[in-house]
Every structure is written in structure tokens, then in C-alpha cells.
Scaffold this active site. Structure first.
Site, PDB file in Angstrom:
ATOM      1  N   GLY A  21       0.845  -1.201   0.000  1.00 45.88           N
ATOM      2  CA  GLY A  21       0.000   0.000   0.000  1.00 45.88           C
ATOM      3  C   GLY A  21       0.872   1.239   0.000  1.00 45.88           C
ATOM      4  CG  LEU A  22      -0.713   4.805  -1.905  1.00 49.50           C
ATOM      5  CD1 LEU A  22      -1.876   5.794  -1.915  1.00 49.50           C
ATOM      6  CD2 LEU A  22       0.331   5.189  -2.957  1.00 49.50           C
ATOM      7  CB  SER A  23       4.207   6.433   1.912  1.00 56.55           C
ATOM      8  OG  SER A  23       4.719   7.021   3.084  1.00 56.55           O
ATOM      9  N   GLY A  24       1.986   5.631   4.384  1.00 63.89           N
ATOM     10  CA  GLY A  24       0.956   6.188   5.267  1.00 63.89           C
ATOM     11  C   GLY A  24      -0.349   5.411   5.265  1.00 63.89           C
ATOM     12  N   GLY A  34      -0.771   2.510   6.498  1.00 65.02           N
ATOM     13  CA  GLY A  34      -0.886   1.743   7.748  1.00 65.02           C
ATOM     14  C   GLY A  34      -0.210   0.379   7.704  1.00 65.02           C
ATOM     15  CE  LYS A  35       3.880   0.238   3.104  1.00 62.84           C
ATOM     16  NZ  LYS A  35       3.446   1.660   3.077  1.00 62.84           N
ATOM     17  CB  SER A  36       4.799   0.143   9.871  1.00 66.04           C
ATOM     18  OG  SER A  36       5.572   0.400   8.728  1.00 66.04           O
ATOM     19  CB  SER A  91       5.807  -4.103  -2.844  1.00 65.43           C
ATOM     20  OG  SER A  91       4.788  -4.220  -1.905  1.00 65.43           O
TER      21      SER A  91
HETATM   22  N1  LIG Z   1      10.577   8.444  -2.929  1.00 62.49           N
HETATM   23  C1  LIG Z   1       9.962   7.729  -1.983  1.00 62.49           C
HETATM   24  N2  LIG Z   1       8.829   7.040  -2.265  1.00 62.49           N
HETATM   25  C2  LIG Z   1       8.230   6.324  -1.306  1.00 62.49           C
HETATM   26  N3  LIG Z   1       8.691   6.211  -0.022  1.00 62.49           N
HETATM   27  C3  LIG Z   1       9.818   6.878   0.301  1.00 62.49           C
HETATM   28  C4  LIG Z   1      10.495   7.658  -0.656  1.00 62.49           C
HETATM   29  N4  LIG Z   1      11.586   8.212  -0.051  1.00 62.49           N
HETATM   30  C5  LIG Z   1      11.590   7.789   1.209  1.00 62.49           C
HETATM   31  N5  LIG Z   1      10.535   6.982   1.441  1.00 62.49           N
HETATM   32  C6  LIG Z   1      10.323   6.285   2.725  1.00 62.49           C
HETATM   33  O1  LIG Z   1      10.683   4.937   2.480  1.00 62.49           O
HETATM   34  C7  LIG Z   1       9.621   4.052   2.824  1.00 62.49           C
HETATM   35  C8  LIG Z   1       9.291   3.104   1.670  1.00 62.49           C
HETATM   36  O2  LIG Z   1      10.260   2.134   1.520  1.00 62.49           O
HETATM   37  P1  LIG Z   1       9.904   0.753   0.828  1.00 62.49           P
HETATM   38  O3  LIG Z   1      11.129  -0.072   0.892  1.00 62.49           O
HETATM   39  O4  LIG Z   1       8.674   0.219   1.468  1.00 62.49           O
HETATM   40  O5  LIG Z   1       9.559   1.204  -0.671  1.00 62.49           O
HETATM   41  S1  LIG Z   1       9.514   0.341  -2.012  1.00 62.49           S
HETATM   42  O6  LIG Z   1       8.755  -0.890  -1.724  1.00 62.49           O
HETATM   43  O7  LIG Z   1      10.886   0.045  -2.421  1.00 62.49           O
HETATM   44  O8  LIG Z   1       8.835   1.196  -2.999  1.00 62.49           O
HETATM   45  C9  LIG Z   1       8.411   4.904   3.108  1.00 62.49           C
HETATM   46  O9  LIG Z   1       7.902   4.350   4.311  1.00 62.49           O
HETATM   47  P2  LIG Z   1       6.349   4.057   4.555  1.00 62.49           P
HETATM   48  O10 LIG Z   1       5.774   5.426   4.801  1.00 62.49           O
HETATM   49  O11 LIG Z   1       6.377   3.211   5.792  1.00 62.49           O
HETATM   50  O12 LIG Z   1       5.739   3.367   3.382  1.00 62.49           O
HETATM   51  C10 LIG Z   1       8.936   6.328   3.276  1.00 62.49           C
HETATM   52  O13 LIG Z   1       9.061   6.619   4.642  1.00 62.49           O
HETATM   53  N1  LIG Z   2      -6.196   1.506  10.737  1.00 64.26           N
HETATM   54  C1  LIG Z   2      -5.808   2.763  10.953  1.00 64.26           C
HETATM   55  N2  LIG Z   2      -6.712   3.747  11.188  1.00 64.26           N
HETATM   56  C2  LIG Z   2      -6.314   5.028  11.384  1.00 64.26           C
HETATM   57  N3  LIG Z   2      -5.029   5.440  11.379  1.00 64.26           N
HETATM   58  C3  LIG Z   2      -4.090   4.513  11.140  1.00 64.26           C
HETATM   59  C4  LIG Z   2      -4.418   3.132  10.900  1.00 64.26           C
HETATM   60  N4  LIG Z   2      -3.278   2.443  10.693  1.00 64.26           N
HETATM   61  C5  LIG Z   2      -2.279   3.343  10.774  1.00 64.26           C
HETATM   62  N5  LIG Z   2      -2.754   4.578  11.051  1.00 64.26           N
HETATM   63  C6  LIG Z   2      -1.958   5.803  11.192  1.00 64.26           C
HETATM   64  O1  LIG Z   2      -1.517   6.148   9.889  1.00 64.26           O
HETATM   65  C7  LIG Z   2      -0.182   6.613   9.925  1.00 64.26           C
HETATM   66  C8  LIG Z   2       0.676   5.769   8.981  1.00 64.26           C
HETATM   67  O2  LIG Z   2       0.771   4.456   9.495  1.00 64.26           O
HETATM   68  P1  LIG Z   2       2.025   3.538   9.149  1.00 64.26           P
HETATM   69  O3  LIG Z   2       1.767   2.212   9.753  1.00 64.26           O
HETATM   70  O4  LIG Z   2       3.303   4.228   9.515  1.00 64.26           O
HETATM   71  O5  LIG Z   2       1.898   3.466   7.555  1.00 64.26           O
HETATM   72  P2  LIG Z   2       2.912   2.933   6.464  1.00 64.26           P
HETATM   73  O6  LIG Z   2       3.803   1.918   7.132  1.00 64.26           O
HETATM   74  O7  LIG Z   2       2.040   2.340   5.403  1.00 64.26           O
HETATM   75  O8  LIG Z   2       3.641   4.146   5.999  1.00 64.26           O
HETATM   76  C9  LIG Z   2       0.259   6.564  11.380  1.00 64.26           C
HETATM   77  O9  LIG Z   2       0.114   7.844  11.934  1.00 64.26           O
HETATM   78  C10 LIG Z   2      -0.699   5.576  12.005  1.00 64.26           C
HETATM   79  O10 LIG Z   2      -0.921   5.862  13.369  1.00 64.26           O
END
Ligand SMILES: Nc1ncnc2c1ncn2[C@@H]1O[C@H](COP(=O)(O)OS(=O)(=O)O)[C@@H](OP(=O)(O)O)[C@H]1O
Ligand SMILES: Nc1ncnc2c1ncn2[C@@H]1O[C@H](COP(=O)(O)OP(=O)(O)O)[C@@H](O)[C@H]1O
Length: 207
Positions: free
Chosen positions: A37-40, A42-44, A111
Site C-alpha cells: 500500500g501507499l506510504s501512510g 498503515g502497513k507498519s 512494493s
Molecule cells: N521516494 C519515496 N517514495 C516512497 N517512499 C519513500 C520515498 N523516499 C523515502 N521513502 C520512505 O521509504 C519508505 C518506503 O520504503 P519501501 O522499501 O517500502 O519502498 S519500495 O517498496 O521500495 O517502494 C516509506 O515508508 P512508509 O511510509 O512506511 O511506506 C517512506 O518513509
Molecule cells: N487503521 C488505521 N486507522 C487510522 N489510522 C491509522 C491506521 N493504521 C495506521 N494509522 C496511522 O496512519 C499513519 C501511517 O501508518 P504507518 O503504519 O506508519 O503506515 P505505512 O507503514 O504504510 O507508511 C500513522 O500515523 C498511524 O498511526
């Protein structure tokens, strides 16, 4: 003798202890839960909730988080398309080893490319790759922006940010899709329960 990639004259060595023996010991089936899924999205958070819940049921898990693996094994990789593919490939291979160890391996990385996710699926026996799509719209992820990265990307201070100026290909064959109902997002614990029900129904929580 085999030649694999650049490795020549290599020979596979079998061990007398196999995956089935390890699974018997652990009373679970090794598999990969691939959270995308997208950054943010909630994957982690989901990975941690799932790991905690399974741990409390006596099940052995291990999380491979994209951010974390990039601190070590994958610290040589950028966010360019080729390096993202390599990031996914390596995490897929490591996840395969964890699953072979009998562990429930939870991966959480963006991914973004379908073909790379599918290649990781192909590494595992049928059924053992369980893709979980956190289908959270971009505007929700961007409103959360816990690390302030979307803001930086919109300001042009991060180039090639997924969802902003880099692609995310939504999966079309996920075993589990988690998405908002109306304006509500299920809690991480409830999402983890959905995944655990799938594992139970498909026999992964017993040997
Ligand atoms: N350009 C760019 N695009 C997306 N994300 C970025 C980028 N630069 C840094 N980050 C940070 O790196 C986290 C994503 O790393 P991943 O290894 O999951 O990415 S990927 O699967 O290789 O696309 C991602 O973490 P998550 O927010 O947990 O998804 C970001 O914090
Ligand atoms: N199910 C959920 N409902 C509402 N907020 C959530 C949920 N899961 C995660 N969040 C919030 O969304 C933000 C991103 O979560 P995170 O797990 O770091 O996402 P990712 O790993 O995809 O970047 C954090 O502030 C987290 O507290």
C-alpha cells in the site's frame, strides 16, 4: 552441478531436518503475509498489530519492514524503479527463507509494481504467499502524513515519491483487501483479526 545467475558449479545441499519438521515443532505453517500500500496507508501499524496478536496466541512471526531493511541489507538501494524492484526481490527472497523456517513472515513495504509482487508470489508454494492490500486512498494517506514526506514531495523537495510523482500499481489479485467503509477506517486490531481469520480458515495456525 548447476549454474544459477553468476554462480557457476554450485550444488544444492539437502538437510535431514525439513520445513515439515520445523512446522511440527512450531505448530504452525510457514507463510508470507505481504502487506502492500501507499506510504501512510498503515502497513507498519498493521504488521505490528498482527505480529502482537499472533505472538499472544503462541505463533512465531517476524516482520520485514521496507524502512527497516533499508537500514541494513538494502541500504545500497535508492527509490529509483530498478532499485525498488531489487528491494522487493531481496525482501521476497528473505521472506521465502523465513517461511521455509516455519515462521509467519509479515512484510510491509510499498512494493508498488505488480510484476515484482507477482515474482515474489512465484517464489513460494501455492497458497503460502498471502497478499494484503491496504487500499487507503491517497488523500487519506496524505492527510495522515506522519513523517511529513508528502509535504516535502508536494514542495518538490523529495523527487519520485510514490503516489505523488511515482506510480503505485494497485494489486488485482490480493487474497485480502482492507479498505475504508464510508469515512471510517477499521482499527489496526480489527484489520489484524481479518488476516488472522484468513490464516485460521486456511490452516496456517496449526501444523
Ligand atoms: N521516494 C519515496 N517514495 C516512497 N517512499 C519513500 C520515498 N523516499 C523515502 N521513502 C520512505 O521509504 C519508505 C518506503 O520504503 P519501501 O522499501 O517500502 O519502498 S519500495 O517498496 O521500495 O517502494 C516509506 O515508508 P512508509 O511510509 O512506511 O511506506 C517512506 O518513509
Ligand atoms: N487503521 C488505521 N486507522 C487510522 N489510522 C491509522 C491506521 N493504521 C495506521 N494509522 C496511522 O496512519 C499513519 C501511517 O501508518 P504507518 O503504519 O506508519 O503506515 P505505512 O507503514 O504504510 O507508511 C500513522 O500515523 C498511524 O498511526
Amino acid at each position: 552441478m548447476s549454474n544459477v545467475g553468476k554462480s557457476t558449479n554450485i550444488l544444492w545441499h539437502e538437510s535431514s531436518i525439513q520445513k515439515l519438521d520445523r512446522q511440527q515443532l512450531l505448530q504452525q505453517k510457514g507463510c508470507v503475509i505481504w502487506v502492500t500500500g501507499l506510504s501512510g496507508s498503515g502497513k507498519s501499524t498493521l504488521a505490528c498489530a498482527l505480529s502482537r496478536s499472533l505472538h499472544s496466541r503462541g505463533k512465531l512471526t517476524y516482520i520485514l519492514d521496507g524502512d527497516n531493511v533499508r537500514h541494513g541489507l538494502n541500504k545500497d538501494l535508492s527509490f529509483g524503479a530498478e532499485d525498488r524492484s531489487e528491494n522487493i526481490r531481496r525482501i521476497g527472497e528473505v521472506a521465502k527463507l523465513f517461511a521455509d523456517a516455519g515462521i509467519i513472515c509479515i512484510t510491509s513495504l510499498i512494493s508498488p509494481y505488480q510484476k515484482d509482487r507477482d515474482a515474489c508470489r512465484e517464489l513460494l508454494p501455492k497458497g503460502d504467499f498471502i497478499e494484503v492490500f491496504l487500499n487507503v486512498p491517497l488523500h487519506v494517506c496524505e492527510a495522515r502524513d506522519p513523517k511529513g514526506l508528502y509535504k516535502l514531495a508536494r514542495a518538490g523537495k523529495i523527487k519520485g515519491f510514490t503516489g505523488v510523482d511515482d506510480p503505485y500499481e494497485p494489486p488485482c489479485n490480493s487474497e485480502i483487501v482492507l479498505q475504508q467503509k464510508g469515512s471510517d477506517c477499521a482499527s489496526p486490531v480489527d484489520m489484524a483479526e481479518t488476516v488472522i481469520s484468513y490464516l485460521e480458515e486456511n490452516g496456517y495456525l496449526g501444523a
